[in-house]
Design a protein around this motif. Structure first.
Motif, PDB file in Angstrom:
ATOM      1  N   ARG A 153     -10.824   1.230  -6.766  1.00 43.99           N
ATOM      2  CA  ARG A 153     -10.218   0.698  -7.995  1.00 43.99           C
ATOM      3  C   ARG A 153      -8.957   1.476  -8.363  1.00 43.99           C
ATOM      4  N   LEU A 154      -8.083   0.805  -9.083  1.00 45.78           N
ATOM      5  CA  LEU A 154      -6.731   1.288  -9.354  1.00 45.78           C
ATOM      6  C   LEU A 154      -6.535   1.532 -10.845  1.00 45.78           C
ATOM      7  N   ARG A 155      -5.912   2.658 -11.177  1.00 43.00           N
ATOM      8  CA  ARG A 155      -5.569   2.909 -12.580  1.00 43.00           C
ATOM      9  C   ARG A 155      -4.288   3.739 -12.650  1.00 43.00           C
ATOM     10  N   VAL A 156      -3.541   3.533 -13.708  1.00 42.09           N
ATOM     11  CA  VAL A 156      -2.318   4.297 -13.952  1.00 42.09           C
ATOM     12  C   VAL A 156      -2.689   5.529 -14.763  1.00 42.09           C
ATOM     13  N   THR A 157      -2.311   6.701 -14.258  1.00 43.61           N
ATOM     14  CA  THR A 157      -2.621   7.951 -14.944  1.00 43.61           C
ATOM     15  C   THR A 157      -1.429   8.509 -15.702  1.00 43.61           C
ATOM     16  N   ASP A 158      -0.227   8.069 -15.342  1.00 42.49           N
ATOM     17  CA  ASP A 158       0.991   8.560 -15.992  1.00 42.49           C
ATOM     18  C   ASP A 158       2.085   7.507 -15.772  1.00 42.49           C
ATOM     19  N   ALA A 159       2.539   6.885 -16.833  1.00 49.63           N
ATOM     20  CA  ALA A 159       3.541   5.818 -16.717  1.00 49.63           C
ATOM     21  C   ALA A 159       4.974   6.342 -16.771  1.00 49.63           C
ATOM     22  N   THR A 160       5.145   7.655 -16.745  1.00 47.54           N
ATOM     23  CA  THR A 160       6.486   8.232 -16.759  1.00 47.54           C
ATOM     24  C   THR A 160       7.255   7.839 -15.499  1.00 47.54           C
ATOM     25  N   PRO A 161       8.500   7.372 -15.608  1.00 47.06           N
ATOM     26  CA  PRO A 161       9.269   6.979 -14.422  1.00 47.06           C
ATOM     27  C   PRO A 161       9.426   8.111 -13.418  1.00 47.06           C
ATOM     28  N   LYS A 179      -9.670  -3.839  -8.808  1.00 50.22           N
ATOM     29  CA  LYS A 179      -9.780  -3.442  -7.411  1.00 50.22           C
ATOM     30  C   LYS A 179      -8.398  -3.385  -6.759  1.00 50.22           C
ATOM     31  N   VAL A 180      -8.260  -2.456  -5.841  1.00 46.58           N
ATOM     32  CA  VAL A 180      -7.004  -2.338  -5.099  1.00 46.58           C
ATOM     33  C   VAL A 180      -6.699  -3.634  -4.349  1.00 46.58           C
ATOM     34  N   THR A 181      -7.728  -4.274  -3.795  1.00 47.09           N
ATOM     35  CA  THR A 181      -7.513  -5.515  -3.063  1.00 47.09           C
ATOM     36  C   THR A 181      -6.871  -6.584  -3.943  1.00 47.09           C
ATOM     37  N   GLU A 182      -7.212  -6.602  -5.223  1.00 48.23           N
ATOM     38  CA  GLU A 182      -6.612  -7.570  -6.148  1.00 48.23           C
ATOM     39  C   GLU A 182      -5.111  -7.347  -6.262  1.00 48.23           C
ATOM     40  N   TRP A 183      -4.727  -6.077  -6.401  1.00 46.17           N
ATOM     41  CA  TRP A 183      -3.307  -5.773  -6.555  1.00 46.17           C
ATOM     42  C   TRP A 183      -2.537  -6.060  -5.269  1.00 46.17           C
ATOM     43  N   LEU A 184      -3.087  -5.664  -4.120  1.00 49.24           N
ATOM     44  CA  LEU A 184      -2.414  -5.921  -2.854  1.00 49.24           C
ATOM     45  C   LEU A 184      -2.222  -7.414  -2.640  1.00 49.24           C
ATOM     46  N   LEU A 230      -7.929  -3.409   5.326  1.00 52.90           N
ATOM     47  CA  LEU A 230      -8.787  -4.014   6.336  1.00 52.90           C
ATOM     48  C   LEU A 230      -9.437  -5.277   5.794  1.00 52.90           C
ATOM     49  N   ALA A 231      -9.842  -5.217   4.513  1.00 56.08           N
ATOM     50  CA  ALA A 231     -10.494  -6.373   3.895  1.00 56.08           C
ATOM     51  C   ALA A 231      -9.540  -7.551   3.757  1.00 56.08           C
ATOM     52  N   VAL A 232      -8.334  -7.289   3.265  1.00 55.56           N
ATOM     53  CA  VAL A 232      -7.408  -8.406   3.038  1.00 55.56           C
ATOM     54  C   VAL A 232      -6.848  -8.952   4.338  1.00 55.56           C
ATOM     55  N   THR A 233      -6.606  -8.089   5.328  1.00 56.90           N
ATOM     56  CA  THR A 233      -6.103  -8.585   6.606  1.00 56.90           C
ATOM     57  C   THR A 233      -7.178  -9.376   7.336  1.00 56.90           C
ATOM     58  N   ALA A 234      -8.429  -8.943   7.226  1.00 56.80           N
ATOM     59  CA  ALA A 234      -9.520  -9.687   7.847  1.00 56.80           C
ATOM     60  C   ALA A 234      -9.675 -11.055   7.197  1.00 56.80           C
ATOM     61  N   GLY A 240       0.809  -1.210   0.000  1.00 56.58           N
ATOM     62  CA  GLY A 240       0.000   0.000   0.000  1.00 56.58           C
ATOM     63  C   GLY A 240       0.842   1.259   0.000  1.00 56.58           C
ATOM     64  N   GLY A 241       1.991   1.216   0.687  1.00 62.12           N
ATOM     65  CA  GLY A 241       2.885   2.368   0.707  1.00 62.12           C
ATOM     66  C   GLY A 241       3.442   2.695  -0.666  1.00 62.12           C
ATOM     67  N   ILE A 242       3.753   1.660  -1.435  1.00 63.50           N
ATOM     68  CA  ILE A 242       4.235   1.893  -2.801  1.00 63.50           C
ATOM     69  C   ILE A 242       3.142   2.559  -3.632  1.00 63.50           C
ATOM     70  N   LEU A 243       1.912   2.060  -3.508  1.00 65.41           N
ATOM     71  CA  LEU A 243       0.802   2.680  -4.239  1.00 65.41           C
ATOM     72  C   LEU A 243       0.613   4.131  -3.823  1.00 65.41           C
ATOM     73  N   LEU A 244       0.691   4.395  -2.513  1.00 67.90           N
ATOM     74  CA  LEU A 244       0.489   5.762  -2.048  1.00 67.90           C
ATOM     75  C   LEU A 244       1.572   6.693  -2.570  1.00 67.90           C
ATOM     76  N   ASP A 245       2.831   6.244  -2.573  1.00 72.72           N
ATOM     77  CA  ASP A 245       3.897   7.072  -3.136  1.00 72.72           C
ATOM     78  C   ASP A 245       3.625   7.358  -4.619  1.00 72.72           C
TER      79      ASP A 245
END
Length: 224
Positions: A51-59, A84-89, A209-213, A33-38
């Motif tokens: 849900r998760l989406r890439v808005t800019d793939a620039t390094p 879904k974010v849960t899928e990626w996590l 919370l969902a995945v840890t539960a 989750g920290g990587i996603l937040l950064d």
């Protein structure tokens, strides 16, 4: 190069002397989750309505983040709609931990020690090599907890991830957990970042919370 959120969470998890990860499973979700937040803070990824989406793939020029960004981008491209974010996590948390540990090792903040359990099974441990970054991190988090809200989205976002993954004891081992949890509720509820960032963090907290539960329920089933 600044330490990433994932690296900060990993430093909190790794025991300084033994190098063993504490609260390993929950910390793994928070690292991913920290990587996603950064990536959200860098404007590369958006999280909305869970849900998760890439808005800019620039390094971003941060190797740890850029490798995950490439993976997220390739993965999302294969989906018919934003996943879904849960899928990626669920998919990435163990890989994210390995990548984060390696990044910390390359920075010289931890060192790798190889051992054998019962003389047979090889295991790796990662004790502290340079404790200055973790000391600064713990002092910063404690200062925010004591003095009140900060307008630094990154620090408050880190506290939100810690709170969402229930890692209160890792970050504040000497304080009562209920007291810390109540305080983090207050600190992460204000107008500390742009609405898009706060919404993304709320969604990631819900996902963790969902995945840890689900993980706890599975573990209970196997041990009952």
């Amino acid at each position: 190069m600044a330490v990433t959120l994932a690296e900060e969470i990993m430093l909190l998890s790794l025991d300084d002397v033994s190098g063993v990860a504490k609260e390993r499973q929950s910390a793994a979700w928070a690292v991913a989750g920290g990587i996603l937040l950064d990536l959200v803070l860098a404007g590369r990824v958006a999280v909305d309505d869970g849900r998760l989406r890439v808005t800019d793939a620039t390094p971003t020029e941060v190797p740890l983040l850029d490798e995950r960004l490439r993976r997220v981008d390739a993965w999302c491209a294969k989906k018919d709609k934003a996943p879904k974010v849960t899928e990626w996590l669920t998919k990435d948390h163990s890989k994210a931990v390995k990548a984060t540990v390696e990044s910390l090792r390359e920075r010289g903040l931890i060192r790798e020690e190889r051992q054998r359990v019962m003389g047979l099974f090889p295991v790796a441990r990662y004790p502290e090599a340079d404790g200055s970054v973790e000391r600064e991190l713990r002092a910063r988090l404690h200062a925010v907890l004591v003095t009140g809200p900060t307008h630094q989205a990154r620090t408050t976002g880190l506290l939100a991830l810690i709170h969402g993954a229930k890692l209160h004891r890792l970050a504040f081992p000497d304080l009562p957990r209920k007291e810390v949890a109540s305080r983090l509720d207050e600190l992460t509820a204000g107008q500390w970042a742009a609405e898009g960032v706060r919404r993304a963090i709320r969604d990631m907290q819900a996902a963790m919370l969902a995945v840890t539960a689900a993980t706890a329920a599975t573990a209970a089933t196997f041990t009952s």
